[in-house]
Each structure stands twice: as structure tokens, then as C-alpha cells.
Design a protein around this motif. Structure first.
Motif, PDB file in Angstrom:
ATOM      1  N   SER A  21       7.122 -37.739   6.718  1.00 57.72           N
ATOM      2  CA  SER A  21       7.375 -38.611   5.766  1.00 57.72           C
ATOM      3  C   SER A  21       5.936 -38.207   4.646  1.00 57.72           C
ATOM      4  O   SER A  21       6.247 -37.790   3.274  1.00 57.72           O
ATOM      5  N   ILE A  22       5.211 -38.814   5.225  1.00 55.51           N
ATOM      6  CA  ILE A  22       3.869 -38.432   4.732  1.00 55.51           C
ATOM      7  C   ILE A  22       3.482 -36.919   3.588  1.00 55.51           C
ATOM      8  O   ILE A  22       3.061 -37.291   2.465  1.00 55.51           O
ATOM      9  N   VAL A  23       3.804 -36.251   4.464  1.00 57.06           N
ATOM     10  CA  VAL A  23       3.696 -34.638   4.565  1.00 57.06           C
ATOM     11  C   VAL A  23       4.529 -34.022   3.653  1.00 57.06           C
ATOM     12  O   VAL A  23       4.265 -33.720   2.192  1.00 57.06           O
ATOM     13  N   LEU A  24       6.404 -34.843   3.031  1.00 58.01           N
ATOM     14  CA  LEU A  24       6.952 -34.795   2.040  1.00 58.01           C
ATOM     15  C   LEU A  24       6.537 -34.873   0.713  1.00 58.01           C
ATOM     16  O   LEU A  24       6.349 -34.782   0.425  1.00 58.01           O
ATOM     17  N   GLN A  25       6.054 -36.049   1.143  1.00 55.47           N
ATOM     18  CA  GLN A  25       5.351 -37.369  -0.059  1.00 55.47           C
ATOM     19  C   GLN A  25       4.076 -36.167  -1.057  1.00 55.47           C
ATOM     20  O   GLN A  25       4.111 -36.622  -1.704  1.00 55.47           O
ATOM     21  N   GLU A  26       3.157 -35.549  -0.216  1.00 59.78           N
ATOM     22  CA  GLU A  26       2.322 -35.357  -0.024  1.00 59.78           C
ATOM     23  C   GLU A  26       2.478 -33.604  -1.361  1.00 59.78           C
ATOM     24  O   GLU A  26       1.907 -33.205  -1.956  1.00 59.78           O
ATOM     25  N   LEU A  27       3.941 -32.956  -0.868  1.00 57.30           N
ATOM     26  CA  LEU A  27       4.046 -31.754  -0.620  1.00 57.30           C
ATOM     27  C   LEU A  27       5.509 -32.189  -1.871  1.00 57.30           C
ATOM     28  O   LEU A  27       5.094 -31.118  -2.761  1.00 57.30           O
ATOM     29  N   ALA A  28       5.445 -32.999  -1.964  1.00 59.16           N
ATOM     30  CA  ALA A  28       5.812 -33.226  -3.618  1.00 59.16           C
ATOM     31  C   ALA A  28       5.408 -32.667  -4.952  1.00 59.16           C
ATOM     32  O   ALA A  28       4.953 -33.741  -5.951  1.00 59.16           O
TER      33      ALA A  28
END
Length: 239
Positions: A21-28
Motif C-alpha cells: 500500500s505504501i509503495v503504491l501510494q508513493e508511485l502515485a
């Protein structure tokens, strides 16, 4: 620091889900606003030397731009109580595969739950080429006995090290063990709290990557260039 306070999935599967969830949040985010790496630490880890910057563990550029994950092994195999993972699409695919592992491979016995699933995945040739196993004492050291503190074994904490991981402890005495070391950590005294230049870790890390690069050159292997991977070494912590 990101801290998981609620259960997302059953058992220990909240760990890969939270990191994902954090990785996806950062990639956004816009590319120049993203974190570049994440360090996961379990709740049974005590930070002993805050003078050690997490950036020193990041693989050197450009020779190791293809490395997306740093892990350590103990005598049972992979221990993912603490590991570094690069924030990119590779991490999304790996973590998604770990979460879905038992759905698609229910016949595989996972002795250590999501940890075993991760170990199974990174042993596969597709993932293995981007994963480096580093010495356990770098950031996932286990407590050393009083007799061994001056001559620690490769998996044991050494004076001036970053942190101690109190894994296992089936006798139920983990809180007492952690409290002893937390008291020492809070005192911020030498030789436990010391500049990284004085503890020999920088030389160890430099030698490790130099040897790995030399081995790569002998084998004729080169880093896989991925335009989605950044070259910065900004690390944040997940817990």
C-alpha cells in the motif's frame, strides 16, 4: 515512519499488504516527490545506534541499479523481520505475488507464513536476479550472548551496530530481553551509540559491494537498466 496499527489481513499477511500500500501510494506521486527505498522493521526490533544513516546500506550506483531488494538469512533461511526494498513497479509485482501465493499454490507448505512465501518467490530466477543477500549483522542482527559480544558471530549484534532483532523467543521472555537493551539504547552511551565511521561498518559495506562487483565482472553479468528506477538513496521506514 509509517506504522501499521490495524490488522489488514489474517495472520502475518498484513505485512506485505501494508508495504504494498505504501509503495503504491508513493508511485502515485510525481517522480521527484517519491521515496526511493523503504526499510521494513518488525515490532520486536530495538534501534541501538541512531547515528547510522540508512542510506549507507543502499547499493552503489550505477553498478547495482538492478538491485531492488536487500535481505538477510538466518540458520532457518530467509528472515524478513528487517529488509530494504526499492519503491518501483518491481516491488509492486513481488509483493502482489507474495500476497497471492497461497491462492495459486495452496499445495506449497509455508512454514513461516508470508516469510516463507517471500522466500519462495525470491528464489525464483525471475526475482532472484534483483535480490541481494547481505550480512545479517548490517541491519537484522540477533542478540549476542554476554560471552560473545566482543567476538560476535556473523548473525549477532556487534557494538555500534544499527539494531537488534529479538526474533523467536519461544520461552516467552522477549519483553524482558528487549527491555534490557532498550534501557541501554535510551542511555545513548558508547560503544553502542557511536559515529558510523568508528564502528567499521562503512568499510565492511564497501568491501562487500566491491567483492560482489568483482564477481559480477568475472561472470560477465551487467546490471539490468530500468528507467523506472531512481538513483537517489532516500530511505524511509515501515513498521
Amino acid at each position: 515512519m509509517f506504522v501499521l496499527r490495524e490488522r489488514l489481513l489474517s495472520g502475518l499477511w498484513s505485512k506485505p499488504a501494508f508495504i504494498l500500500s505504501i509503495v503504491l501510494q508513493e508511485l502515485a506521486k510525481a517522480e521527484d516527490e517519491r521515496l526511493k527505498w523503504l526499510l521494513w522493521i518488525d515490532a520486536d526490533i530495538v534501534v541501538m545506534n541512531p547515528q547510522i544513516s540508512l542510506d549507507i546500506f543502499i547499493p552503489p550506483n550505477p553498478d547495482f541499479n538492478d538491485v531492488n531488494m536487500l535481505v538477510t538469512n538466518d540458520r532457518h533461511g530467509l528472515n524478513n523481520g528487517c529488509f530494504l526494498i526499492r519503491v518501483n513497479s518491481w516491488a509492486v509485482k513481488l509483493l502482489s505475488a507474495v500476497i497471492a501465493f497461497h491462492t495459486f499454490k495452496p499445495e506449497v507448505e509455508l512454514k513461516y507464513s508470508e516469510q516463507s512465501a517471500l522466500e519462495e518467490m525470491i528464489e525464483d530466477s525471475y526475482w532472484r536476479k534483483s535480490v541481494v543477500h547481505v550480512p545479517q549483522y548490517w541491519f537484522n542482527a540477533y542478540p549476542a550472548s554476554a560471552k560473545e559480544i566482543t567476538k560476535p558471530r556473523p548473525h549477532e549484534f556487534r557494538q555500534g551496530g544499527l539494531q537488534i532483532h529479538f526474533a523467536g523467543n519461544r520461552d516467552g521472555k522477549r519483553p524482558e530481553r528487549m527491555e534490557t537493551w532498550m534501557d541501554l539504547a535510551e542511555q545513548q552511551i558508547t560503544p553502542y551509540n557511536a559515529p558510523v565511521e568508528q564502528v567499521g561498518l562503512l568499510d565492511d559495506i564497501r568491501d562487500f559491494w566491491a567483492k560482489l562487483l568483482e564477481n559480477r565482472k568475472k561472470k560477465g553479468s551487467r546490471p539490468v537498466q530500468d528507467p523506472q528506477k531512481g538513483n537517489d538513496s532516500h530511505v524511509d521506514v515501515t513498521h
